[in-house]
Enzyme design. Structure first.
Site, short mmCIF file in Angstrom:
data_model
loop_
_atom_site.label_atom_id
_atom_site.label_comp_id
_atom_site.label_asym_id
_atom_site.label_seq_id
_atom_site.Cartn_x
_atom_site.Cartn_y
_atom_site.Cartn_z
CG HIS A 1 3.76 -9.20 7.15
ND1 HIS A 1 3.36 -8.04 6.23
CD2 HIS A 1 4.13 -10.46 6.19
CE1 HIS A 1 3.35 -8.47 4.98
NE2 HIS A 1 4.18 -9.66 4.60
CG ASP B 1 2.52 -4.98 6.92
OD1 ASP B 1 3.23 -5.09 8.00
OD2 ASP B 1 2.08 -5.55 6.18
N GLY C 1 7.15 -14.45 0.11
CA GLY C 1 8.40 -14.14 -0.01
C GLY C 1 8.67 -12.91 -0.76
CG ASN C 2 7.15 -11.49 -4.66
OD1 ASN C 2 6.70 -12.38 -5.02
ND2 ASN C 2 8.02 -10.83 -5.15
CB SER C 3 5.96 -9.70 2.17
OG SER C 3 4.73 -10.25 2.02
N GLY D 1 -8.79 14.60 14.79
CA GLY D 1 -10.02 14.68 15.87
C GLY D 1 -11.41 14.27 15.16
#
Length: 476
Positions: free
Chosen positions: A126, A155, A230-232, A288
């Protein structure tokens, strides 16, 4: 007259009764002014059987045990600053297109972790998914980054910069991580570079339903270390400074830290990074079927025995008709308690353990059915139901000056360096959905069209920010 007599007699009878009661009380000394009242105080001393087990306090933790300076010094050089650059305010309709709508450069920031000394960097999907250009800032130097691959289901994304001898982070293990253990979050919150915050592991295997993907994998490490915008993409490290997670999300009503932060475990991230570097795509395995939490409500729903001491395992709730699980003999309502030798007690644990494998791998599934233990050997498959590995296929064309790839909704154009696409203004990572109102899925169709067609062209597609962007021009 009789009523009046009755009232008078009752009045005098009441006075006589009150006098007799008062005289009796005084005589007996019940309300005597000189008599002292006595009180029986209840004993609050606990019975012997309820006395608490009191022990002397243990030794206090020395200040050196909570000193994180060595861990911070080790981890900080491996965390970089990332700028995600895109254009906003572009013409988004045919009407705006006629009047040459203006665009503005938009920059958002995040963090990344240096995974290898030769320039591979891990961040969140992201952070860069809307980018037309990605920059990595390290040691006061700006690098243009190449996007190697993304995995929306976890992510995560991998970038590459042209540099060597970088301080790669030391990889730890999230499986051995304990709840209550100290951890540090390293990143760039609010553009404050190289910020370190401390907290503990609050929980493991959290599923918070934030990953926007058809097949999300959520088994987050929860921490109360302060993590903000901002830490992401930054690092979550243990007390030794070893990477144990990629900081990804916070749970907040304000958009800022409120005590609940989440990181992708390094044991999941390692497999994702390895696949993206090697194949450009994650080799995601499918067995499955689908599982749900095994608890009282679901046991009752599937008419299973609810009078059990513990609800251990996950419940098989869906089966693909031609999938490997049904071929191996599994049935709806089976309770999966182990994958290989690993005990499974939640949907997130099941997904995490499965994510360590690849299509073609054979795994042993241990399950309960009607109170009896059974096992099944399952060969995992890819998203197409095959045991082979999936490979990305790229198309390059000198006339277009771009690389094309088939994606879910159309044909994606990237690495636009010149040629026709640059001339007509197609932005980086633009997905072409239709040309002259005809849907396109095959990159070769796009190449053939632009190399042969003459006349008015109307393209409909979406930008990297998933915003509609129609384009109209004339080919001669």
């Amino acid at each position: 007259m009789n009523t009046l007599k009755t009232i008078i007699i009752g009045f005098f009878a009441g006075i006589a009764g009150a006098y007799a009661f008062f005289h009796y009380q005084i005589k007996e000394g019940v309300l005597s002014e000189n008599q002292e009242a006595t009180y029986n105080v209840a004993s609050y001393k606990p019975e012997e059987a309820y006395l608490p087990n009191i022990v002397s306090p243990g030794a206090t933790i020395s200040i050196s045990d909570v000193d994180f300076s060595s861990a911070a010094e080790k981890a900080i050089p491996s965390v970089v600053y990332i700028n995600s650059i895109s254009q906003s305010g572009i013409s988004y309709s045919y009407w705006d297109m006629l009047f040459n709508g203006r665009s503005q450069t938009q920059v958002s920031s995040g963090s990344g972790v240096i995974f290898t000394a030769d320039g591979y960097i891990v961040t969140n999907n992201h952070v860069i998914e809307s980018a037309e250009k990605i920059q990595v800032i390290y040691n006061k130097k700006v690098y243009d980054a190449e996007l190697i691959g993304t995995d929306p289901s976890t992510d995560l994304a991998v970038l590459k910069i042209d540099e060597t001898n970088l301080p790669a982070v030391t990889l730890g293990s999230s499986s051995s991580l304990a709840v209550g253990e100290w951890v540090l979050a390293v990143g760039n919150p609010f553009s404050l570079s190289s910020t370190v915050t401390a907290g503990i592991v609050s929980a493991k295997g959290r599923r918070i339903n934030i990953v926007d993907d058809k097949f999300p994998i959520e088994s987050f490490i929860q921490t109360d270390a302060a993590i903000n915008p901002g830490n992401s993409g930054g690092a979550l490290v243990n007390k030794n400074g070893d990477l144990i997670g990629i900081n990804t999300a916070i749970l907040s009503r304000t958009g800022s830290y409120t005590g609940y932060a989440f990181a992708v475990p390094i044991d999941i991230a390692k497999k994702v990074v390895e696949d993206l570097v090697k194949y450009g795509i994650v080799q995601k395995p499918f067995f499955g079927g689908n599982v749900v939490e095994y608890d009282f409500q679901n046991a009752e729903k599937y008419k299973l025995n609810t009078k059990v001491k513990q609800f251990n395992g996950v419940l098989l709730s869906e089966l693909d008709r031609q999938g490997p699980a049904i071929k191996a003999g599994l049935k709806l309502g089976d309770i999966i308690i182990k994958l290989e030798d690993v005990s499974i007690n939640s949907k997130s644990e099941f997904e995490e353990e499965l994510s360590h494998h690849s299509p073609g791998d054979k795994i042993k599934v241990i399950y309960l059915r009607d109170g009896k233990v059974g096992s099944a050997d399952i060969t995992l498959v890819n998203r197409d139901g095959e045991t082979s590995l999936i490979k990305r296929k790229f198309y390059n064309d000198a006339t277009l000056g771009a690389t094309l790839e088939s994606v879910e909704y159309g044909v994606k154009a990237f690495k636009i360096t010149g040629g026709l696409f640059k001339k007509i203004g197609i932005p980086e990572n633009y997905t072409i959905i239709s040309i002259n109102r005809q849907r396109v899925k095959d990159p070769q169709e796009v190449i053939d069209f632009f190399n042969k067609y003459k006349g008015r062209v109307i393209i409909y597609g979406v930008t990297s920010a998933k915003q509609e962007l129609p384009m109209s021009f004339y080919l001669q």
